[in-house]
Scaffold this motif. Structure first.
Motif: not given
Length: 762
Positions: A246-268
């Motif tokens: 859970l500790m690793l999953g929360l950290g990794i999941g948030i990291d990946y979603s943060l990177f992906m969503i932020n780049r998507f917003k920039q490209e938009l």
């Protein structure tokens, strides 16, 4: 790989609704079994297969009556009445009678059914306290999962009777440890989720983006726990799987979603076209996420060389959650983004700027250019700081999890404390010497004489408080008479037979000598005694021909497991470094950048170890976490930290350097690319680091000591990585390497600029 991910992105966009429905089904299935998972997990897994302690433990559980894996011990103290008085016996009888109604309790042997001579062994220096042995006829896993309920009912009854009563023993410890793990998980969730929500809102500045990130992260954890549940039905897994995953999953999941969503917003913002923005996100940040997940999985895979089932279970849980997080980030998340499009910015926070880019030169770029003017100075200063912080790690001492990891207010910990106070420090962790002979009966006169002689010799040893064996119940009795008594069932009183069966197997081929020291089981003095027994005393003693010995107990198990971890550390590190190096070479198409990343990570890990020792071993500030320092670090924490830190540090390395490489491919200017990459990733990496820090810090306050150590270590490492490493070491090291950053055999140093058409038309 960029082309592959672009093609993958197109496929995801076309099948976005199907993908969302498919993942929704898996998420529901994972969520439905998540609550059932703890009951399948074990508190064990710390025995090294075929080690002396493991062999002794198996023989103890299978060969001696009353010593099964599920057996328990009752500790009862009446502050108002001495043991043996009618009042004491009446209260004890009420408790024993009720205990016998508990599922799995076959018998309770106490002073109520023991003769006066045998009863003395059930009473310590505290004449108001006695112990009783509880025989169980049910599997240890069931007892472990229900012993806290037994304990609650016992304590409640004891309070009504005006006495103190607790259940202790290995299974009781494992059950309480499992319960603390579950409570710690719930406590960590209460701390972590509000922080995550707040930080995501500040980073994304929109409600929809925040909810999307949380949904993806929680989905990763639920599906991964579903996988763990399926495996736990077939294989024994440690209780620490859920916490660490859970500790690793929360950290990794948030990291990946943060990177992906932020780049998507920039490209938009660049072209306002959903499909173009999605495909550009997939081929850039998607590439980063893919190789980051592969790197973390590779780092965790190296832990499989450690011959401890619990470590392998934790590694498996980590791999499962990272695999799912990576897969969801590259399928479910882009499918959701494809559906949302520009609506990802809905629910904007009014008092925060919504722009993800700035036309002005940010502080990140100015900072990077400033430190690159004196790269040698900043490089040496940062490395010296990390090296200085790492110094305490040189004195790190390891120990296996024991009752000291339990909070002081738990029933098991209080029961052990009572036992220790009346019977001595070593009463909670006796040393077991198991003698076994396949051919010869150890009930013969010669064998009994040998056991008596060995017992006498052991009693003269340093730090030995007491030694028990089958001979203890026949003081000053001729060995031949003892043999006759043991071989004839009807000649011994029932209570004496009950006790001798605890030290001699029914077939007579296995015998036990139990040493109680005047030291704690995890102490250096206890370890010295066990090592001397193993290496000198027992090998040199003339045991009956064909008789082998094995040493068991908490101290021996700790020695065996610590040795296994220490012996595995360098092989695991070697495998980890080789795999990470290969993955980073493929990712960056560079030789020196992976070497640089590995060297800097080694400094960061060493510094993390140093701070961990200062707090949890030496006690500086440990009271903040409501814990106590005993000079030691739990043995599996450093090697787990090693794998997790290398994986997660490489996560940020891949994200930062990939963006620098992206800029370098356009301009061929090394310094400007570093500054530009830092400007475009610095705020996001900092935000991701703050999120990760919050997650891991939350687990540091969970109340379960092993997870507290792991969470604290991870939080410290992320803080060091996001500040000293990313803000100083990476830019100045890349400045000093210059164009050699991108050197790769058979390739020119400067890559040509690639001009792309709109991705939707390709």
């Amino acid at each position: 790989m960029h082309n592959v991910l672009r093609i993958w992105g197109k496929g995801v966009y076309k099948a976005r609704w199907f993908i969302i429905v498919a993942w929704l089904i898996l998420i529901i299935l994972g969520g439905s079994v998540f609550a059932k998972l703890p009951s399948l997990l074990s508190g064990g897994g710390w025995d090294v297969p075929n080690s002396q302690s493991a062999i002794a433990g198996e023989q103890l559980a299978s060969q001696f009556a009353g010593r099964s894996e599920s057996s328990l011990t009752l500790v009862l103290r009446d502050p108002d009445h001495a043991v043996g008085t009618p009042e004491y016996k009446d209260k004890l009888k009420q408790i024993v009678d009720r205990l016998k109604t508990e599922e799995g309790v076959a018998d309770v042997f106490s002073i109520l059914t023991a003769s006066e001579a045998v009863s003395q062994g059930l009473i310590g220096t505290d004449k108001n306290m006695s112990i009783a042995f509880i025989d169980m006829n049910i599997k240890a896993d069931y007892v472990m999962n229900n012993v806290t309920l037994y304990q609650e009912r016992l304590v409640e009854q004891a309070k009504l009777l005006g006495v103190e009563a607790h259940l202790v023993g290995t299974t009781a410890f494992q059950g309480e440890n499992s319960e603390q793990s579950k409570q710690g998980l719930a406590k960590a969730e209460m701390i972590v989720f509000p922080l995550i929500l707040l930080i995501l809102l500040l980073i994304f500045r929109s409600v929809v983006a925040t909810i999307t990130s949380l949904v993806v992260t929680i989905s990763s954890v639920l599906v991964a726990m579903g996988i763990v549940y399926v495996v736990a039905n077939q294989v024994e897994l440690s209780v620490f799987v859920t916490n660490s995953a859970l500790m690793l999953g929360l950290g990794i999941g948030i990291d990946y979603s943060l990177f992906m969503i932020n780049r998507f917003k920039q490209e938009l913002e660049n072209n306002n076209n959903t499909i173009d923005a999605l495909l550009r996100t997939m081929e850039t940040t998607g590439h980063t996420v893919l190789f980051s997940a592969i790197t973390v999985i590779a780092a965790l895979s190296a832990l499989f060389v450690v011959p401890l089932p619990a470590i392998k279970a934790i590694a498996f849980g980590g791999i499962a959650v990272v695999f799912v997080a990576g897969l969801i980030s590259l399928s479910l998340l882009p499918a959701i983004l494809g559906v949302l499009g520009a609506r990802i910015n809905k629910g904007k926070i009014p008092f925060l700027s919504s722009s993800t880019t700035s036309p002005k030169t940010s502080g990140w770029k100015r900072w990077t250019k400033a430190i690159m003017r004196r790269p040698v100075v900043y490089l040496l200063a940062a490395l010296l700081i990390l090296a200085a912080v790492a110094v305490p790690a040189a004195g790190m001492k390891l120990y296996s999890p024991d009752m000291q990891i339990l909070p002081a207010d738990t029933g098991v910990r209080q029961g052990f404390a009572m036992l220790e106070q009346s019977f001595g420090k070593g009463a909670t962790s006796p040393i077991s010497i198991v003698l076994h002979n396949e051919k010869t009966d150890l009930r013969t006169a010669d064998a009994i004489t040998t056991i008596t002689t060995l017992q006498t010799k052991l009693e003269r040893g340093n730090d030995v408080a007491h030694v028990s064996s089958v001979a203890s119940f026949f003081p000053n009795t001729d060995a031949a008479v003892v043999t006759d008594l043991l071989k004839t069932e009807s000649t011994l009183p029932a209570d004496v037979r009950k006790m001798t069966d605890r030290y001699l197997s029914q077939d007579g081929h296995t015998a036990l000598l139990e040493l109680q020291l005047d030291q704690y089981g995890a102490s250096d003095a206890s370890k010295d005694v066990v090592i001397q027994l193993r290496d000198t005393v027992l090998p040199e003693f003339a045991l009956p021909e064909g008789t082998s010995f094995s040493i068991g107990g908490e101290t021996m198990q700790g020695i065996d497991s610590s040795k296994a971890i220490n012996d595995s550390l360098l092989p695991a590190l070697g495998i980890m470094l080789v795999l990470i190096f290969i993955i980073l070479v493929v990712t960056f198409r560079s030789i020196l950048l992976p070497l640089k990343a590995i060297i800097l990570n080694l400094f960061s890990v060493a510094a993390t170890y140093g701070i961990l020792v200062l707090v949890f071993a030496k006690g500086y500030g440990v009271e903040i976490f409501n814990a106590q320092a005993n000079g030691y670090i739990i043995h599996f924490v450093p090697i787990l930290l090693l794998a997790l830190l290398f994986g997660l540090s490489t996560d940020y390395e891949v994200f930062l350097v990939s963006r620098i490489k992206e800029e370098y491919n356009k301009t061929g200017n090394n310094d400007e690319s570093i500054a530009e990459g830092m400007e475009k990733t610095g705020p996001l990496i900092t935000g991701a680091a703050i999120l990760m820090f919050a997650v891991f810090a939350g687990f540091a306050f969970s109340g379960a000591l092993p997870i507290q150590m792991l969470g604290f270590g991870m939080a410290v490492a992320i803080a060091l990585d996001a500040t000293v490493v990313r803000m100083f070491l990476v830019p100045v090291a890349m400045k000093l390497l210059g164009r050699m950053n991108w050197w790769f055999p058979g390739r020119s140093q400067v890559e040509a600029v690639q001009v792309r058409k709109p991705l939707s038309n390709q």
